[in-house]
Scaffold this motif. Structure first.
Motif, PDB file in Angstrom:
ATOM      1  N   ARG A 134      81.234  33.482  69.100  1.00 19.76           N
ATOM      2  CA  ARG A 134      79.825  33.244  69.428  1.00 19.76           C
ATOM      3  C   ARG A 134      79.465  33.908  70.750  1.00 19.76           C
ATOM      4  O   ARG A 134      78.359  34.479  70.886  1.00 19.76           O
ATOM      5  N   GLN A 140      78.752  37.428  70.179  1.00 16.91           N
ATOM      6  CA  GLN A 140      77.454  37.611  69.540  1.00 16.91           C
ATOM      7  C   GLN A 140      76.319  37.490  70.550  1.00 16.91           C
ATOM      8  O   GLN A 140      75.338  38.240  70.488  1.00 16.91           O
ATOM      9  N   ILE A 141      76.462  36.560  71.516  1.00 18.09           N
ATOM     10  CA  ILE A 141      75.444  36.400  72.557  1.00 18.09           C
ATOM     11  C   ILE A 141      75.368  37.653  73.424  1.00 18.09           C
ATOM     12  O   ILE A 141      74.279  38.163  73.732  1.00 18.09           O
ATOM     13  N   SER A 178      76.276  40.650  72.607  1.00 18.09           N
ATOM     14  CA  SER A 178      75.710  41.748  71.801  1.00 18.09           C
ATOM     15  C   SER A 178      74.193  41.657  71.760  1.00 18.09           C
ATOM     16  O   SER A 178      73.488  42.675  71.844  1.00 18.09           O
ATOM     17  N   THR A 179      73.672  40.432  71.639  1.00 16.56           N
ATOM     18  CA  THR A 179      72.217  40.245  71.618  1.00 16.56           C
ATOM     19  C   THR A 179      71.596  40.707  72.928  1.00 16.56           C
ATOM     20  O   THR A 179      70.583  41.423  72.942  1.00 16.56           O
ATOM     21  N   THR A 219      64.009  37.477  74.642  1.00 19.72           N
ATOM     22  CA  THR A 219      65.386  37.679  74.193  1.00 19.72           C
ATOM     23  C   THR A 219      66.111  36.339  74.232  1.00 19.72           C
ATOM     24  O   THR A 219      66.415  35.808  75.300  1.00 19.72           O
ATOM     25  N   THR A 220      66.376  35.775  73.051  1.00 23.10           N
ATOM     26  CA  THR A 220      66.974  34.446  72.964  1.00 23.10           C
ATOM     27  C   THR A 220      68.125  34.437  71.971  1.00 23.10           C
ATOM     28  O   THR A 220      68.254  35.327  71.123  1.00 23.10           O
ATOM     29  N   PHE A 221      68.957  33.396  72.065  1.00 20.28           N
ATOM     30  CA  PHE A 221      70.029  33.135  71.106  1.00 20.28           C
ATOM     31  C   PHE A 221      70.031  31.635  70.856  1.00 20.28           C
ATOM     32  O   PHE A 221      70.354  30.854  71.765  1.00 20.28           O
ATOM     33  N   GLN A 222      69.636  31.260  69.674  1.00 19.49           N
ATOM     34  CA  GLN A 222      69.495  29.848  69.306  1.00 19.49           C
ATOM     35  C   GLN A 222      68.629  29.088  70.321  1.00 19.49           C
ATOM     36  O   GLN A 222      68.955  27.994  70.752  1.00 19.49           O
ATOM     37  N   ARG A 282      68.007  29.766  73.440  1.00 18.02           N
ATOM     38  CA  ARG A 282      68.333  29.944  74.866  1.00 18.02           C
ATOM     39  C   ARG A 282      67.971  31.359  75.295  1.00 18.02           C
ATOM     40  O   ARG A 282      68.425  32.336  74.704  1.00 18.02           O
ATOM     41  N   LYS A 283      67.129  31.463  76.350  1.00 16.18           N
ATOM     42  CA  LYS A 283      66.742  32.765  76.858  1.00 16.18           C
ATOM     43  C   LYS A 283      67.908  33.396  77.614  1.00 16.18           C
ATOM     44  O   LYS A 283      68.626  32.718  78.343  1.00 16.18           O
ATOM     45  N   LEU A 284      68.051  34.692  77.415  1.00 15.67           N
ATOM     46  CA  LEU A 284      69.213  35.383  77.978  1.00 15.67           C
ATOM     47  C   LEU A 284      68.878  36.260  79.175  1.00 15.67           C
ATOM     48  O   LEU A 284      69.727  36.460  80.049  1.00 15.67           O
TER      49      LEU A 284
END
Length: 678
Positions: free
Chosen positions: A69, A72-73, A75-76, A130-133, A135-137
């Motif tokens: 995971r 994946q974060i 990479s995003t 830009t988020t992942f589930q 959560r802003k990154l």
């Protein structure tokens, strides 16, 4: 006896049959479950080892899931940063294109500015979306929290990684052993001559106004401060103690000698009440204040000139002799004034008189000194007594303009490039400096005339360079001979961070340890030590099977909004319409900012990519291999050996069958005996 033997044989056969049945049941259980250990009684020690391995395997499984995971974060975030990089490249191209003012119309440049504004909006949008589930990154919420932004002298910083340990914070101390320096080449004063027939004079101006109001040969009031004229007025209708006021530079002291006390001590106290002005009564302080009805302008400056119009300079020193002495040096064209200890000798008019009394020099050259008051008029009348020292005069009291002795051609090299300059005899140091500074953007070298002439690099650090190569110079020239060095390089900052020596480059330094990955940029030439605290934040990834600081990785992902992206040259938002570095206001400054921002974003992508490939992916491989090894070890302890268990089953089946036959025979013997007896 036969019956007893028969019963014993039957009992033995029954026991053997029961044991065989137990073996048969265990084999059937192991083959059906696939496990060698189905209960603690099967193998207590093996069960303990197996359960411990199973716990580790479970942790490894979750660690693999966490690491996947995290990858994946990253990479995003990297994909979003890639789009930011593309937008920044387009913005840079628009800035370069807009610099072609000779080929583009104002409308076209305005269109470029609109595209830049649109790109800046897109970058801000990427930062926020830009988020992942959920959560802003890239909005800064994944960055570290510290007080570095408020530390004096720090211009820019990036905390890339920090191990905050069990306490959740990390104190950092920075010690600077030596500051970064610029490269510089200095010229001595002998490289230049004063220009001939300049028709100039040297003027000396008092740094502060000083006025002495005398009431008797031995008593009076010293007044120092910001004023132009002084008036003492005796007003019989005032009917009050002395009072002072100042309006538009005119200092007025009013007193009443008819029926009110008016000693110089009271008058000095009244003047002292005015802001920025000091007064002191000297001598017999109880003496009455004397009237001075007409405002008296303060003697402000002394100007000295030569009768032939040549250059002249004045130099003041303090002497321990009572009288003030004046002399003139024909070689340096300098009037030297040694101020004596006798206060009456220090008045401007007295000094001017001594200069005018000097004898004429070669070719009938004479000196003329003139005193001017604060209103710009030539001073006359009795001289004011001024308690002067050499420090009371402004440091600039010479009008010499240093100039070359002869024709000169030299090449100036810097870290950005080189230029060749050609000057004729009589060119002043100011003109040389102006020519050098005109092309400083292409050489990286600027010139200063604060102390003769100095070439120094715009940048700091070991890459900063100044090299002066004299190609040709006339026979009378002293330019090349007075260079202190022909080539100079700067030095990088040397500092330690929590005792670890940092790698320095100019004013920038960084460290990368197991506990801290940090880069800092301090102000130019700063040597100040400082400390700060990282109190939390960062994106923490659990990449190991145990919850401990050594099996977690914390990464800081800073904001890519236009208000945060930037560094020592400025922020990205400044490229927007109406801002300081828009295409209309400062395209050169815009290029500096955009280049710095591109470098930061590329650095972020490189850091994230390195974290993904070296930390996450390598950890993932290691975790998978460890899990496989532990699963194999656990399987060897708990899982059944099907070949062995199949053989054991066959053996048990044979034993059961044979035991059944034996037991049957054993049971037939008593019946046979009974049949014989019957």
């Amino acid at each position: 006896m036969t019956r007893i033997n028969t019963n014993v044989s039957s009992l033995v056969a029954q026991n053997r049959l029961q044991s065989s049945n137990t073996d048969l049941q265990q084999s059937l259980t192991r083959l059906s479950t696939g496990l060698r250990i189905n209960a603690g009684s099967d193998d207590p020690a093996g069960l303990l080892a197996s359960e411990a391995l199973r716990s580790e395997i479970t942790g490894l499984t979750k660690a693999i899931s966490n690491t996947t995971r995290a990858s994946q974060i990253i990479s995003t975030a990297d994909n979003a940063l890639g789009q930011v990089s593309n937008l920044l490249s387009e913005v840079r191209g628009l800035v370069v294109e807009a610099a072609n003012t000779g080929g583009l119309s104002k409308e076209e440049i305005s269109a470029n500015q609109l595209q830049i504004d649109s790109s800046l909006e897109a970058i801000n949008r990427i930062s926020q979306t830009t988020t992942f589930q959920g959560r802003k990154l890239l909005d800064g919420s994944q960055d570290f929290i510290s007080n570095l932004g408020s530390v004096p002298g720090v211009k820019d910083f990036t905390i890339e990684q920090a191990n905050l340990g069990a306490t959740g914070n990390l104190d950092v101390e920075v010690n600077v052993q030596s500051a970064a320096s610029q490269a510089s080449v200095d010229l001595g004063g002998a490289a230049f001559d004063p220009p001939l027939n300049a028709n100039a004079a040297a003027s000396t101006e008092l740094a502060v106004n000083k006025y002495y109001h005398a009431v008797s040969p031995t008593s009076g009031i010293w007044i120092t401060g910001e004023f132009d004229t002084v008036s003492f007025v005796d007003d019989g209708n005032f009917n009050n103690f002395p009072a002072a006021s100042i309006t538009d530079g005119d200092l007025l002291l009013t007193y009443d000698s008819f029926d009110q006390p008016h000693s110089i001590s009271l008058s000095a106290s009244a003047i002292n009440s005015l802001p920025g002005i000091e007064a002191e009564a000297v001598g017999l302080t109880y003496q009455f204040t004397q009237q001075t009805v007409t405002p008296k302008a303060v003697h402000k400056s002394l100007e000295v000139s030569r009768s032939d119009g040549g250059n002249i300079a004045i130099q003041y020193t303090d002497s321990d002799q009572a009288a003030t002495a004046v002399s003139y040096d024909e070689q340096t064209n300098t009037v030297s004034v040694a101020l004596g200890t006798d206060e009456e000798e220090k008045a401007f008019l007295n000094i001017a008189q001594r200069i005018n009394d000097l004898s004429s020099f070669g070719d009938g050259v004479e000196l003329e000194a003139t005193v001017y008051d604060s209103e710009g008029n030539e001073a006359s009348g009795a001289a004011q007594r001024l308690d002067l020292t050499a420090d009371d005069f402004n440091s600039i009291n010479s009008n010499f303009e240093p100039a070359l002795h002869d024709d000169l051609v030299f090449e100036l090299k810097g870290s950005s490039g080189s230029e060749t300059f050609q000057f004729s005899s009589g060119t002043t140091n100011l003109q040389i400096a102006a020519a050098v500074n005109l092309v400083s953007d292409s050489t990286g070298v600027v010139a200063s005339t604060d102390n003769g002439l100095t070439f120094f690099s715009e940048d700091y650090g070991s890459e900063a360079l100044v090299e002066v190569d004299v190609i040709s110079e006339g026979a009378n020239g002293n330019f090349g001979n007075n260079l202190n060095v022909s080539r100079s390089q700067g030095t990088d900052i040397q500092a330690t961070v929590n005792g670890v020596e940092a790698g320095g480059k100019g004013n920038h330094f960084s460290i990368n340890t197991a506990s801290l990955d940090l880069s800092l940029t301090v102000e130019e030439g700063s040597s100040s030590n400082f400390s700060f605290r990282i109190s939390g934040g960062g994106a923490t990834f659990q990449i190991g099977p145990d919850v401990s600081s050594t099996q977690r990785a914390t990464l800081g992902i800073s904001s890519v909004s236009t208000g945060q992206l930037g560094g020592s040259s400025g922020r990205l938002y400044e490229l927007g319409s109406g801002q300081a570095k828009s295409l209309e206001n400062d395209p050169r400054g815009a290029i500096e900012v955009i280049d710095e921002v591109i470098g930061k974003v590329v650095g972020m992508r490189g850091r994230l990519g390195s974290f993904q490939s070296t930390t996450l992916e390598s950890s993932l491989i290691s975790l998978n291999e460890t899990k496989a090894n532990l699963q194999e070890a656990e399987s060897s302890i708990r899982d059944a050996d099907f070949a062995q268990e199949s053989a054991n089953l066959t053996r048990a089946q044979i034993l059961v069958q044979s035991g059944t036959n034996v037991l049957s025979l054993a049971n037939q013997n008593p019946r046979n005996v009974l049949s014989l007896l019957g």
